[in-house]
Motif scaffolding. Structure first.
Motif, PDB file in Angstrom:
ATOM      1  N   PRO A  62      10.135 -11.594  18.112  1.00 63.00           N
ATOM      2  CA  PRO A  62      10.049 -10.524  17.101  1.00 63.00           C
ATOM      3  C   PRO A  62      10.363 -11.051  15.711  1.00 63.00           C
ATOM      4  O   PRO A  62      11.243 -11.910  15.546  1.00 63.00           O
ATOM      5  N   GLU A  63       9.649 -10.567  14.738  1.00 61.30           N
ATOM      6  CA  GLU A  63       9.852 -10.975  13.357  1.00 61.30           C
ATOM      7  C   GLU A  63      10.734  -9.948  12.652  1.00 61.30           C
ATOM      8  O   GLU A  63      10.402  -8.773  12.599  1.00 61.30           O
ATOM      9  N   PHE A  64      11.853 -10.410  12.129  1.00 56.09           N
ATOM     10  CA  PHE A  64      12.770  -9.539  11.406  1.00 56.09           C
ATOM     11  C   PHE A  64      12.792  -9.940   9.932  1.00 56.09           C
ATOM     12  O   PHE A  64      12.462 -11.081   9.588  1.00 56.09           O
ATOM     13  N   PRO A  65      13.177  -9.018   9.060  1.00 55.23           N
ATOM     14  CA  PRO A  65      13.253  -9.368   7.641  1.00 55.23           C
ATOM     15  C   PRO A  65      14.242 -10.507   7.409  1.00 55.23           C
ATOM     16  O   PRO A  65      15.217 -10.667   8.139  1.00 55.23           O
ATOM     17  N   ASP A  66      13.950 -11.307   6.405  1.00 51.70           N
ATOM     18  CA  ASP A  66      14.855 -12.385   6.041  1.00 51.70           C
ATOM     19  C   ASP A  66      16.203 -11.793   5.631  1.00 51.70           C
ATOM     20  O   ASP A  66      16.260 -10.786   4.942  1.00 51.70           O
ATOM     21  N   PRO A  67      17.322 -12.423   6.074  1.00 58.63           N
ATOM     22  CA  PRO A  67      18.640 -11.873   5.733  1.00 58.63           C
ATOM     23  C   PRO A  67      18.874 -11.724   4.237  1.00 58.63           C
ATOM     24  O   PRO A  67      19.676 -10.900   3.804  1.00 58.63           O
ATOM     25  N   SER A  68      18.197 -12.549   3.451  1.00 58.32           N
ATOM     26  CA  SER A  68      18.411 -12.477   2.005  1.00 58.32           C
ATOM     27  C   SER A  68      17.559 -11.413   1.330  1.00 58.32           C
ATOM     28  O   SER A  68      17.700 -11.187   0.126  1.00 58.32           O
ATOM     29  N   PRO A 111      20.425 -16.919  -7.246  1.00 58.23           N
ATOM     30  CA  PRO A 111      19.742 -17.323  -6.007  1.00 58.23           C
ATOM     31  C   PRO A 111      20.142 -18.688  -5.483  1.00 58.23           C
ATOM     32  O   PRO A 111      20.011 -18.965  -4.288  1.00 58.23           O
ATOM     33  N   ASP A 112      20.640 -19.576  -6.352  1.00 57.00           N
ATOM     34  CA  ASP A 112      20.996 -20.924  -5.910  1.00 57.00           C
ATOM     35  C   ASP A 112      22.431 -21.034  -5.422  1.00 57.00           C
ATOM     36  O   ASP A 112      22.822 -22.092  -4.907  1.00 57.00           O
ATOM     37  N   TRP A 113      23.223 -19.965  -5.567  1.00 54.18           N
ATOM     38  CA  TRP A 113      24.637 -20.076  -5.218  1.00 54.18           C
ATOM     39  C   TRP A 113      25.090 -19.023  -4.219  1.00 54.18           C
ATOM     40  O   TRP A 113      25.641 -19.352  -3.177  1.00 54.18           O
ATOM     41  N   GLY A 114      24.879 -17.766  -4.527  1.00 50.24           N
ATOM     42  CA  GLY A 114      25.446 -16.729  -3.671  1.00 50.24           C
ATOM     43  C   GLY A 114      24.580 -16.295  -2.512  1.00 50.24           C
ATOM     44  O   GLY A 114      25.068 -15.702  -1.553  1.00 50.24           O
ATOM     45  N   THR A 115      23.280 -16.590  -2.574  1.00 44.46           N
ATOM     46  CA  THR A 115      22.356 -16.039  -1.575  1.00 44.46           C
ATOM     47  C   THR A 115      22.716 -16.448  -0.157  1.00 44.46           C
ATOM     48  O   THR A 115      22.764 -15.619   0.753  1.00 44.46           O
ATOM     49  N   GLU A 116      22.967 -17.737   0.068  1.00 44.39           N
ATOM     50  CA  GLU A 116      23.219 -18.224   1.425  1.00 44.39           C
ATOM     51  C   GLU A 116      24.447 -17.576   2.037  1.00 44.39           C
ATOM     52  O   GLU A 116      24.434 -17.131   3.190  1.00 44.39           O
ATOM     53  N   LEU A 117      25.540 -17.511   1.269  1.00 46.72           N
ATOM     54  CA  LEU A 117      26.776 -16.932   1.797  1.00 46.72           C
ATOM     55  C   LEU A 117      26.646 -15.420   1.968  1.00 46.72           C
ATOM     56  O   LEU A 117      27.059 -14.865   2.984  1.00 46.72           O
ATOM     57  N   LEU A 118      26.065 -14.753   0.980  1.00 44.25           N
ATOM     58  CA  LEU A 118      25.969 -13.298   1.036  1.00 44.25           C
ATOM     59  C   LEU A 118      24.986 -12.823   2.092  1.00 44.25           C
ATOM     60  O   LEU A 118      25.115 -11.705   2.602  1.00 44.25           O
ATOM     61  N   SER A 119      23.992 -13.656   2.445  1.00 44.36           N
ATOM     62  CA  SER A 119      23.030 -13.250   3.461  1.00 44.36           C
ATOM     63  C   SER A 119      23.693 -13.073   4.820  1.00 44.36           C
ATOM     64  O   SER A 119      23.154 -12.403   5.698  1.00 44.36           O
ATOM     65  N   HIS A 120      24.884 -13.668   4.994  1.00 45.76           N
ATOM     66  CA  HIS A 120      25.649 -13.501   6.234  1.00 45.76           C
ATOM     67  C   HIS A 120      26.862 -12.595   6.024  1.00 45.76           C
ATOM     68  O   HIS A 120      27.763 -12.580   6.859  1.00 45.76           O
ATOM     69  N   ASP A 121      26.888 -11.886   4.922  1.00 46.13           N
ATOM     70  CA  ASP A 121      28.024 -11.016   4.603  1.00 46.13           C
ATOM     71  C   ASP A 121      27.491  -9.646   4.188  1.00 46.13           C
ATOM     72  O   ASP A 121      27.398  -9.342   2.995  1.00 46.13           O
ATOM     73  N   PRO A 122      27.119  -8.801   5.163  1.00 45.66           N
ATOM     74  CA  PRO A 122      26.554  -7.490   4.809  1.00 45.66           C
ATOM     75  C   PRO A 122      27.509  -6.628   4.001  1.00 45.66           C
ATOM     76  O   PRO A 122      27.073  -5.838   3.159  1.00 45.66           O
ATOM     77  N   GLU A 123      28.814  -6.758   4.240  1.00 45.19           N
ATOM     78  CA  GLU A 123      29.776  -5.980   3.453  1.00 45.19           C
ATOM     79  C   GLU A 123      29.765  -6.418   2.000  1.00 45.19           C
ATOM     80  O   GLU A 123      29.887  -5.596   1.089  1.00 45.19           O
ATOM     81  N   GLY A 124      29.631  -7.732   1.784  1.00 48.43           N
ATOM     82  CA  GLY A 124      29.559  -8.232   0.417  1.00 48.43           C
ATOM     83  C   GLY A 124      28.315  -7.733  -0.292  1.00 48.43           C
ATOM     84  O   GLY A 124      28.360  -7.339  -1.466  1.00 48.43           O
ATOM     85  N   THR A 127      28.868  -4.177  -1.236  1.00 47.72           N
ATOM     86  CA  THR A 127      29.730  -4.056  -2.414  1.00 47.72           C
ATOM     87  C   THR A 127      28.930  -4.279  -3.693  1.00 47.72           C
ATOM     88  O   THR A 127      29.041  -3.507  -4.652  1.00 47.72           O
ATOM     89  N   LEU A 128      28.120  -5.338  -3.714  1.00 45.50           N
ATOM     90  CA  LEU A 128      27.299  -5.605  -4.890  1.00 45.50           C
ATOM     91  C   LEU A 128      26.298  -4.485  -5.134  1.00 45.50           C
ATOM     92  O   LEU A 128      26.101  -4.052  -6.278  1.00 45.50           O
ATOM     93  N   SER A 129      25.668  -4.030  -4.059  1.00 46.44           N
ATOM     94  CA  SER A 129      24.680  -2.960  -4.195  1.00 46.44           C
ATOM     95  C   SER A 129      25.305  -1.703  -4.767  1.00 46.44           C
ATOM     96  O   SER A 129      24.730  -1.042  -5.646  1.00 46.44           O
TER      97      SER A 129
END
Length: 207
Positions: A62-68, A111-124, A127-129
Protein backbone atom coordinates in the motif's frame (compact mmCIF):
# COMPACT_ATOMS: atom_id res chain seq x y z
CA UNK A 1 -18.13 -9.14 -14.53
CA UNK A 2 -16.43 -10.30 -11.31
CA UNK A 3 -15.92 -13.80 -12.77
CA UNK A 4 -14.42 -12.34 -15.95
CA UNK A 5 -12.11 -10.09 -13.94
CA UNK A 6 -10.98 -13.02 -11.79
CA UNK A 7 -10.30 -15.13 -14.88
CA UNK A 8 -8.19 -12.36 -16.40
CA UNK A 9 -6.22 -12.00 -13.16
CA UNK A 10 -5.55 -15.74 -13.19
CA UNK A 11 -4.34 -15.60 -16.80
CA UNK A 12 -1.79 -12.98 -15.71
CA UNK A 13 -0.85 -14.79 -12.50
CA UNK A 14 2.49 -16.43 -11.81
CA UNK A 15 0.81 -19.82 -11.36
CA UNK A 16 -0.72 -19.75 -14.84
CA UNK A 17 2.43 -18.42 -16.49
CA UNK A 18 4.66 -21.01 -14.79
CA UNK A 19 2.20 -23.78 -15.53
CA UNK A 20 1.96 -22.71 -19.15
CA UNK A 21 5.75 -22.73 -19.46
CA UNK A 22 5.89 -26.27 -18.06
CA UNK A 23 3.00 -27.28 -20.36
CA UNK A 24 4.97 -26.01 -23.34
CA UNK A 25 7.81 -28.25 -22.21
CA UNK A 26 5.33 -31.14 -22.33
CA UNK A 27 4.37 -30.20 -25.87
CA UNK A 28 8.02 -30.12 -26.82
CA UNK A 29 8.39 -33.62 -25.42
CA UNK A 30 5.34 -34.66 -27.44
CA UNK A 31 6.79 -33.30 -30.67
CA UNK A 32 10.00 -35.06 -29.78
CA UNK A 33 8.00 -38.29 -29.55
CA UNK A 34 8.97 -38.73 -25.88
CA UNK A 35 5.50 -38.52 -24.35
CA UNK A 36 3.89 -40.91 -26.78
CA UNK A 37 0.13 -41.41 -26.76
CA UNK A 38 -0.09 -40.09 -23.21
CA UNK A 39 0.95 -36.58 -24.19
CA UNK A 40 -2.29 -34.93 -22.94
CA UNK A 41 -1.64 -36.38 -19.48
CA UNK A 42 2.00 -35.29 -19.62
CA UNK A 43 1.13 -31.76 -20.67
CA UNK A 44 -1.62 -31.44 -18.06
CA UNK A 45 0.62 -32.90 -15.37
CA UNK A 46 3.48 -30.56 -16.17
CA UNK A 47 1.09 -27.60 -16.22
CA UNK A 48 -0.30 -28.58 -12.81
CA UNK A 49 3.18 -29.13 -11.38
CA UNK A 50 4.30 -25.75 -12.68
CA UNK A 51 1.26 -24.06 -11.20
CA UNK A 52 1.98 -25.66 -7.82
CA UNK A 53 5.66 -24.72 -7.66
CA UNK A 54 5.10 -21.15 -8.86
CA UNK A 55 5.84 -18.50 -6.21
CA UNK A 56 2.69 -17.13 -4.57
CA UNK A 57 1.21 -13.88 -5.73
CA UNK A 58 2.39 -10.93 -3.65
CA UNK A 59 -0.13 -8.23 -2.92
CA UNK A 60 1.13 -4.79 -3.89
CA UNK A 61 2.46 -2.73 -1.01
CA UNK A 62 0.00 0.00 0.00
CA UNK A 63 1.14 3.51 -0.81
CA UNK A 64 0.86 5.99 2.05
CA UNK A 65 1.58 9.72 2.02
CA UNK A 66 5.15 10.72 2.72
CA UNK A 67 5.61 11.48 6.45
CA UNK A 68 6.89 14.93 5.58
CA UNK A 69 3.78 15.82 3.54
CA UNK A 70 1.89 17.45 6.46
CA UNK A 71 5.00 19.48 7.24
CA UNK A 72 5.18 20.72 3.65
CA UNK A 73 1.60 21.92 4.00
CA UNK A 74 2.43 23.79 7.21
CA UNK A 75 5.46 25.34 5.50
CA UNK A 76 3.26 26.65 2.71
CA UNK A 77 0.79 28.11 5.21
CA UNK A 78 3.67 29.74 7.09
CA UNK A 79 4.69 31.57 3.92
CA UNK A 80 1.11 32.84 3.61
CA UNK A 81 1.20 33.91 7.27
CA UNK A 82 4.45 35.83 6.75
CA UNK A 83 2.83 37.79 3.92
CA UNK A 84 -0.05 38.71 6.23
CA UNK A 85 2.25 39.70 9.11
CA UNK A 86 4.38 41.92 6.87
CA UNK A 87 1.32 44.10 6.24
CA UNK A 88 0.51 44.56 9.96
CA UNK A 89 1.96 47.46 11.95
CA UNK A 90 2.89 46.50 15.53
CA UNK A 91 4.48 48.44 18.39
CA UNK A 92 8.28 48.06 18.67
CA UNK A 93 8.28 45.63 21.61
CA UNK A 94 5.70 43.33 20.06
CA UNK A 95 7.38 43.62 16.66
CA UNK A 96 10.64 42.44 18.19
CA UNK A 97 8.96 39.46 19.83
CA UNK A 98 7.19 38.62 16.59
CA UNK A 99 10.46 38.69 14.65
CA UNK A 100 12.03 36.34 17.20
CA UNK A 101 9.12 33.94 16.92
CA UNK A 102 8.91 33.92 13.12
CA UNK A 103 12.67 33.36 12.81
CA UNK A 104 12.39 30.39 15.15
CA UNK A 105 9.43 29.00 13.21
CA UNK A 106 11.30 29.44 9.93
CA UNK A 107 14.25 27.50 11.35
CA UNK A 108 12.02 24.68 12.58
CA UNK A 109 10.30 24.48 9.19
CA UNK A 110 13.52 24.65 7.19
CA UNK A 111 13.43 21.71 4.74
CA UNK A 112 17.13 20.90 5.21
CA UNK A 113 17.04 20.75 9.01
CA UNK A 114 13.73 20.09 10.71
CA UNK A 115 11.93 17.94 8.15
CA UNK A 116 13.60 14.61 8.95
CA UNK A 117 13.13 14.87 12.71
CA UNK A 118 9.64 16.37 12.59
CA UNK A 119 8.41 13.76 10.09
CA UNK A 120 8.70 11.25 12.96
CA UNK A 121 7.23 13.62 15.55
CA UNK A 122 3.49 14.09 14.89
CA UNK A 123 3.09 16.05 18.14
CA UNK A 124 5.79 18.45 17.04
CA UNK A 125 4.09 18.93 13.66
CA UNK A 126 0.80 19.52 15.48
CA UNK A 127 2.44 22.17 17.68
CA UNK A 128 3.84 23.99 14.66
CA UNK A 129 0.57 23.69 12.77
CA UNK A 130 -1.40 25.12 15.69
CA UNK A 131 0.96 28.09 16.08
CA UNK A 132 1.09 28.89 12.37
CA UNK A 133 -2.53 28.26 11.46
CA UNK A 134 -4.35 29.31 14.61
CA UNK A 135 -2.55 30.85 17.57
CA UNK A 136 -0.27 33.40 15.89
CA UNK A 137 -2.72 34.79 13.33
CA UNK A 138 -5.41 34.89 16.04
CA UNK A 139 -3.11 36.82 18.39
CA UNK A 140 -2.21 39.44 15.79
CA UNK A 141 -5.71 39.78 14.35
CA UNK A 142 -7.27 40.11 17.82
CA UNK A 143 -4.71 42.80 18.69
CA UNK A 144 -5.54 44.79 15.54
CA UNK A 145 -9.28 44.61 16.26
CA UNK A 146 -8.96 45.40 19.97
CA UNK A 147 -6.61 48.31 19.33
CA UNK A 148 -9.25 49.96 17.14
CA UNK A 149 -11.93 49.66 19.86
CA UNK A 150 -9.50 50.78 22.56
CA UNK A 151 -8.96 54.03 20.73
CA UNK A 152 -12.70 54.66 20.97
CA UNK A 153 -13.07 53.47 24.56
CA UNK A 154 -9.75 53.03 26.41
CA UNK A 155 -9.60 50.09 28.82
CA UNK A 156 -7.37 49.11 31.72
CA UNK A 157 -5.20 46.47 30.01
CA UNK A 158 -3.63 47.66 26.80
CA UNK A 159 -3.90 45.37 23.76
CA UNK A 160 -0.15 45.74 23.31
CA UNK A 161 0.44 44.11 26.69
CA UNK A 162 -1.72 41.10 25.84
CA UNK A 163 -0.09 40.73 22.43
CA UNK A 164 3.40 40.75 23.93
CA UNK A 165 2.39 38.10 26.47
CA UNK A 166 0.82 35.94 23.79
CA UNK A 167 3.87 36.19 21.53
CA UNK A 168 6.09 35.33 24.49
CA UNK A 169 4.05 32.21 25.27
CA UNK A 170 4.12 31.08 21.64
CA UNK A 171 7.87 31.63 21.51
CA UNK A 172 8.24 29.47 24.64
CA UNK A 173 6.30 26.67 22.92
CA UNK A 174 8.48 26.88 19.81
CA UNK A 175 11.65 26.94 21.91
CA UNK A 176 10.57 23.82 23.82
CA UNK A 177 10.00 22.07 20.50
CA UNK A 178 13.46 23.13 19.33
CA UNK A 179 14.98 21.76 22.56
CA UNK A 180 13.15 18.45 22.09
CA UNK A 181 14.44 18.14 18.54
CA UNK A 182 17.96 19.00 19.62
CA UNK A 183 17.84 16.32 22.31
CA UNK A 184 16.49 13.80 19.79
CA UNK A 185 19.38 14.56 17.45
CA UNK A 186 21.85 14.33 20.34
CA UNK A 187 20.52 10.88 21.29
CA UNK A 188 20.92 9.75 17.69
CA UNK A 189 24.50 10.96 17.69
CA UNK A 190 25.26 9.21 20.98
CA UNK A 191 23.65 6.01 19.70
CA UNK A 192 25.80 6.08 16.59
CA UNK A 193 28.92 6.59 18.72
CA UNK A 194 28.04 3.55 20.84
CA UNK A 195 27.42 1.52 17.70
CA UNK A 196 30.83 2.44 16.26
CA UNK A 197 32.55 1.72 19.57
CA UNK A 198 30.86 -1.67 19.81
CA UNK A 199 31.79 -2.56 16.24
CA UNK A 200 35.36 -1.52 16.92
CA UNK A 201 35.50 -3.75 20.00
CA UNK A 202 34.07 -6.70 18.10
CA UNK A 203 36.56 -6.16 15.30
CA UNK A 204 39.42 -6.09 17.80
CA UNK A 205 38.21 -9.33 19.38
CA UNK A 206 38.03 -11.19 16.08
CA UNK A 207 41.53 -10.14 15.10
Amino acid sequence: MATSSGFLRYLESRRNLTGAACGLTGLALTFGKVAGPYWPVVVAGLYGAGALIAPPERSPRPEFPDPSAPLDSVRGDFETLETYLSAVTLPPEASGRLTELTELLAALLHPDWGTELLSHDPEGVHTLSRIVRQDLPEAVDTYVRTRWWTRLAPGQDSPEHHLERQLGLLTDQAERLAVDLRETQARRQESHTRYLEGRDRRSGTTT
